[in-house]
Design a protein around this motif. Structure first.
Motif, PDB file in Angstrom:
ATOM      1  N   ILE A 136      45.110  44.350  59.506  1.00  0.00           N
ATOM      2  CA  ILE A 136      45.200  44.461  60.964  1.00  0.00           C
ATOM      3  C   ILE A 136      45.416  43.116  61.655  1.00  0.00           C
ATOM      4  O   ILE A 136      45.874  43.065  62.798  1.00  0.00           O
ATOM      5  N   LEU A 137      45.098  42.012  60.966  1.00  0.00           N
ATOM      6  CA  LEU A 137      45.165  40.707  61.622  1.00  0.00           C
ATOM      7  C   LEU A 137      45.457  39.625  60.593  1.00  0.00           C
ATOM      8  O   LEU A 137      44.881  39.616  59.502  1.00  0.00           O
ATOM      9  N   VAL A 138      46.378  38.715  60.961  1.00  0.00           N
ATOM     10  CA  VAL A 138      46.664  37.533  60.139  1.00  0.00           C
ATOM     11  C   VAL A 138      46.509  36.316  61.037  1.00  0.00           C
ATOM     12  O   VAL A 138      47.021  36.286  62.163  1.00  0.00           O
ATOM     13  N   SER A 139      45.789  35.303  60.558  1.00  0.00           N
ATOM     14  CA  SER A 139      45.586  34.074  61.323  1.00  0.00           C
ATOM     15  C   SER A 139      45.957  32.879  60.460  1.00  0.00           C
ATOM     16  O   SER A 139      45.356  32.659  59.402  1.00  0.00           O
ATOM     17  N   ILE A 140      46.961  32.112  60.908  1.00  0.00           N
ATOM     18  CA  ILE A 140      47.442  30.942  60.164  1.00  0.00           C
ATOM     19  C   ILE A 140      47.631  29.787  61.143  1.00  0.00           C
ATOM     20  O   ILE A 140      48.333  29.927  62.148  1.00  0.00           O
ATOM     21  N   MET A 141      47.038  28.636  60.851  1.00  0.00           N
ATOM     22  CA  MET A 141      47.209  27.472  61.724  1.00  0.00           C
ATOM     23  C   MET A 141      48.621  26.905  61.574  1.00  0.00           C
ATOM     24  O   MET A 141      49.216  26.977  60.499  1.00  0.00           O
ATOM     25  N   MET A 142      49.150  26.342  62.647  1.00  0.00           N
ATOM     26  CA  MET A 142      50.501  25.799  62.602  1.00  0.00           C
ATOM     27  C   MET A 142      50.523  24.431  61.931  1.00  0.00           C
ATOM     28  O   MET A 142      51.404  24.141  61.120  1.00  0.00           O
ATOM     29  N   VAL A 143      49.563  23.573  62.276  1.00  0.00           N
ATOM     30  CA  VAL A 143      49.444  22.242  61.675  1.00  0.00           C
ATOM     31  C   VAL A 143      48.001  22.028  61.248  1.00  0.00           C
ATOM     32  O   VAL A 143      47.082  22.195  62.057  1.00  0.00           O
ATOM     33  N   ASN A 144      47.818  21.674  59.990  1.00  0.00           N
ATOM     34  CA  ASN A 144      46.470  21.422  59.501  1.00  0.00           C
ATOM     35  C   ASN A 144      45.897  20.147  60.115  1.00  0.00           C
ATOM     36  O   ASN A 144      46.574  19.123  60.176  1.00  0.00           O
ATOM     37  N   ASN A 145      44.642  20.217  60.530  1.00  0.00           N
ATOM     38  CA  ASN A 145      44.027  19.108  61.263  1.00  0.00           C
ATOM     39  C   ASN A 145      43.596  17.947  60.375  1.00  0.00           C
ATOM     40  O   ASN A 145      43.278  16.874  60.884  1.00  0.00           O
ATOM     41  N   GLU A 146      43.597  18.130  59.055  1.00  0.00           N
ATOM     42  CA  GLU A 146      43.139  17.061  58.167  1.00  0.00           C
ATOM     43  C   GLU A 146      44.274  16.289  57.506  1.00  0.00           C
ATOM     44  O   GLU A 146      44.200  15.064  57.381  1.00  0.00           O
ATOM     45  N   ILE A 147      45.314  16.997  57.067  1.00  0.00           N
ATOM     46  CA  ILE A 147      46.408  16.291  56.397  1.00  0.00           C
ATOM     47  C   ILE A 147      47.748  16.455  57.102  1.00  0.00           C
ATOM     48  O   ILE A 147      48.738  15.852  56.699  1.00  0.00           O
ATOM     49  N   GLY A 148      47.797  17.269  58.156  1.00  0.00           N
ATOM     50  CA  GLY A 148      49.027  17.402  58.935  1.00  0.00           C
ATOM     51  C   GLY A 148      50.077  18.317  58.344  1.00  0.00           C
ATOM     52  O   GLY A 148      51.235  18.281  58.761  1.00  0.00           O
ATOM     53  N   ALA A 149      49.688  19.158  57.388  1.00  0.00           N
ATOM     54  CA  ALA A 149      50.655  20.094  56.790  1.00  0.00           C
ATOM     55  C   ALA A 149      51.154  21.079  57.841  1.00  0.00           C
ATOM     56  O   ALA A 149      50.368  21.637  58.603  1.00  0.00           O
ATOM     57  N   ILE A 150      52.471  21.295  57.863  1.00  0.00           N
ATOM     58  CA  ILE A 150      53.082  22.247  58.802  1.00  0.00           C
ATOM     59  C   ILE A 150      53.337  23.562  58.062  1.00  0.00           C
ATOM     60  O   ILE A 150      53.985  23.582  57.012  1.00  0.00           O
ATOM     61  N   GLN A 151      52.824  24.649  58.613  1.00  0.00           N
ATOM     62  CA  GLN A 151      52.988  25.952  57.971  1.00  0.00           C
ATOM     63  C   GLN A 151      54.274  26.644  58.445  1.00  0.00           C
ATOM     64  O   GLN A 151      54.701  26.457  59.585  1.00  0.00           O
ATOM     65  N   PRO A 152      54.887  27.461  57.578  1.00  0.00           N
ATOM     66  CA  PRO A 152      56.130  28.170  57.933  1.00  0.00           C
ATOM     67  C   PRO A 152      55.824  29.392  58.802  1.00  0.00           C
ATOM     68  O   PRO A 152      55.913  30.540  58.355  1.00  0.00           O
ATOM     69  N   ILE A 153      55.479  29.147  60.049  1.00  0.00           N
ATOM     70  CA  ILE A 153      54.980  30.199  60.936  1.00  0.00           C
ATOM     71  C   ILE A 153      56.028  31.282  61.207  1.00  0.00           C
ATOM     72  O   ILE A 153      55.740  32.482  61.121  1.00  0.00           O
ATOM     73  N   PRO A 176      53.816  14.587  62.802  1.00  0.00           N
ATOM     74  CA  PRO A 176      54.047  13.158  63.034  1.00  0.00           C
ATOM     75  C   PRO A 176      52.795  12.318  63.247  1.00  0.00           C
ATOM     76  O   PRO A 176      52.850  11.098  63.135  1.00  0.00           O
ATOM     77  N   HIS A 177      51.671  12.966  63.536  1.00  0.00           N
ATOM     78  CA  HIS A 177      50.523  12.201  64.032  1.00  0.00           C
ATOM     79  C   HIS A 177      49.358  12.074  63.063  1.00  0.00           C
ATOM     80  O   HIS A 177      48.349  11.455  63.411  1.00  0.00           O
ATOM     81  N   ILE A 178      49.467  12.627  61.860  1.00  0.00           N
ATOM     82  CA  ILE A 178      48.329  12.632  60.939  1.00  0.00           C
ATOM     83  C   ILE A 178      48.713  12.030  59.588  1.00  0.00           C
ATOM     84  O   ILE A 178      49.744  12.390  59.010  1.00  0.00           O
ATOM     85  N   VAL A 179      47.867  11.140  59.090  1.00  0.00           N
ATOM     86  CA  VAL A 179      48.024  10.576  57.747  1.00  0.00           C
ATOM     87  C   VAL A 179      46.664  10.645  57.047  1.00  0.00           C
ATOM     88  O   VAL A 179      45.679  10.087  57.541  1.00  0.00           O
ATOM     89  N   SER A 180      46.629  11.324  55.918  1.00  0.00           N
ATOM     90  CA  SER A 180      45.412  11.446  55.115  1.00  0.00           C
ATOM     91  C   SER A 180      45.508  10.484  53.934  1.00  0.00           C
ATOM     92  O   SER A 180      46.447  10.541  53.153  1.00  0.00           O
TER      93      SER A 180
END
Length: 384
Positions: free
Chosen positions: A140-157, A295-299
């Protein structure tokens, strides 16, 4: 002072502070009041709503103001699940979501909902094949973040939405956009997003501000989580925080008026930092090194017996007046092993030896060079 913890919070923009002060001391009427002072307050709400709707290319009535990302994510997850619970009880999310998504999901799990947690590859990106395989008739529901807050990974939304809606168009798709709003173009309708959440203090707005986009097609079924006087079309009751909302609109406009310039500048700083720290023995960078990452995160992970994140963080602050993060400040001050770092397969020895640099447009290349030089001096002493 060099501040590289902008994913935790940003300095409030001067323009945002100015309009907040005006709303607090001059145009301070309650927007629900029927007199002219109330009308002024309502005008601020209208202007910010229209500004944000214009950025996202959605209808103003699809923007609902909240107190920030945590409230927005709770409304999306809990309100969305309640809206669809008669149809099924299966939820899909990822292992690397922010706590304000994972904890509401876990709470629903205790209530009897079934949850599938998607993993990631070594760059922190989910597998679309795994998503496709996880979908069920009772999802019924899918939740996926667009950009990870720790390493900056961009998801294929957008690709994920096509899979979800292709399987069943009635599945709600929520996207946590807290680390992506203000850093990239986001078009919820084109991308197939039903609900999208944003926090103001990540984009030089004030803390305690945010909004959730809710597609008008699901307005009638969404279940509000804060009940009261029916503010925000009944979706989020409580007198609107006019000063914060006005400032959020100003900060949003400023971010998108200079979006391309800001992105190019932050990518330049990111590339400079990666190039500099990668040349230091024992230092490695997590996630994609190119522009497949935000562009803004470097782990950065640092090998050594004395390189725990908190030690490095303190050394940078005490000796160089440089502020970075040992992880996600939004998760509280309690130390915990990062699920994101575990998900990308980071070796166990480095899980507690990883720090995060996060930029904003106000940072400079010279500041990056200073940070690289500091690590060049610190790391050899700590890895002896």
């Amino acid at each position: 002072m060099i501040y590289f913890d902008n994913s935790a919070t940003t300095r409030c923009a001067d323009e945002a502070v100015d309009i907040m002060k005006k709303c607090l001391q001059e145009d301070f009427g309650n927007p629900s009041s029927l007199h002219s002072m109330g009308a002024k307050g309502k005008d601020y709400l209208k202007e910010s709503r229209e500004t944000i709707a214009g950025i996202l290319k959605v209808q103003p009535k699809e923007i609902y103001f909240t107190s920030g990302g945590t409230e927005g994510n709770n409304l999306a997850i809990k309100g969305g699940a309640a809206a669809k619970k008669r149809r099924g009880n299966h939820i899909i999310t990822t292992k690397i979501e922010h706590a304000s998504v994972l904890n509401p999901v876990k709470a629903l799990e205790k209530e009897g909902f079934e949850v599938t947690y998607l993993g990631t590859d070594e760059y922190g990106v989910i597998s679309l094949d795994e998503l496709k395989a996880a979908l069920r008739e009772d999802t019924i529901l899918v939740s996926i973040m667009m950009v990870n807050n720790e390493i900056g990974a961009i998801q294929p939304i957008e690709e994920a939405s096509k899979i979800i809606k292709g399987f069943n168009k009635d599945i709600l798709f929520h996207v946590d956009s807290i680390q992506s709003f203000g850093k990239m173009k986001i078009l919820p309708k084109k991308m197939g997003i039903d609900m999208l959440t944003v926090s103001g203090h990540k984009i030089h707005g004030p803390k305690g501000s945010g909004f959730i986009y809710i597609n008008e097609s699901i307005y009638n079924i969404m279940v509000p989580q804060i009940l009261g006087g029916g503010h925000e079309r009944g979706m989020r009751s409580g007198t609107e925080n006019v000063p914060a909302i006005a400032a959020l609109g100003v900060a949003s406009k400023k971010a998108y008026d200079t979006l391309d310039e800001n992105r190019n500048h932050m990518y330049a700083m990111r590339h400079r930092l990666i190039e500099g720290v990668s040349a230091i023995d024992g230092v490695s960078v997590n996630g994609h090194l190119d522009e497949q990452n935000a562009p803004h995160i470097v782990s950065v992970s640092i090998k050594g017996n004395r390189t725990r994140a908190q030690v490095i963080l303190n050394a940078l602050q005490d000796n160089y007046d440089i502020f970075v993060s040992a992880g996600s400040a939004c998760s509280s001050n309690k130390p915990a092993i990062s699920e994101t770092l575990k998900s990308i397969g980071l070796e166990k020895d480095l899980l507690e030896r990883t720090i995060r640099f996060s930029f904003c447009p106000e940072n400079t290349l010279e500041e990056v060079d200073t940070a690289v030089k500091a690590l060049q001096e610190l790391v050899p002493m700590m890895t002896l």
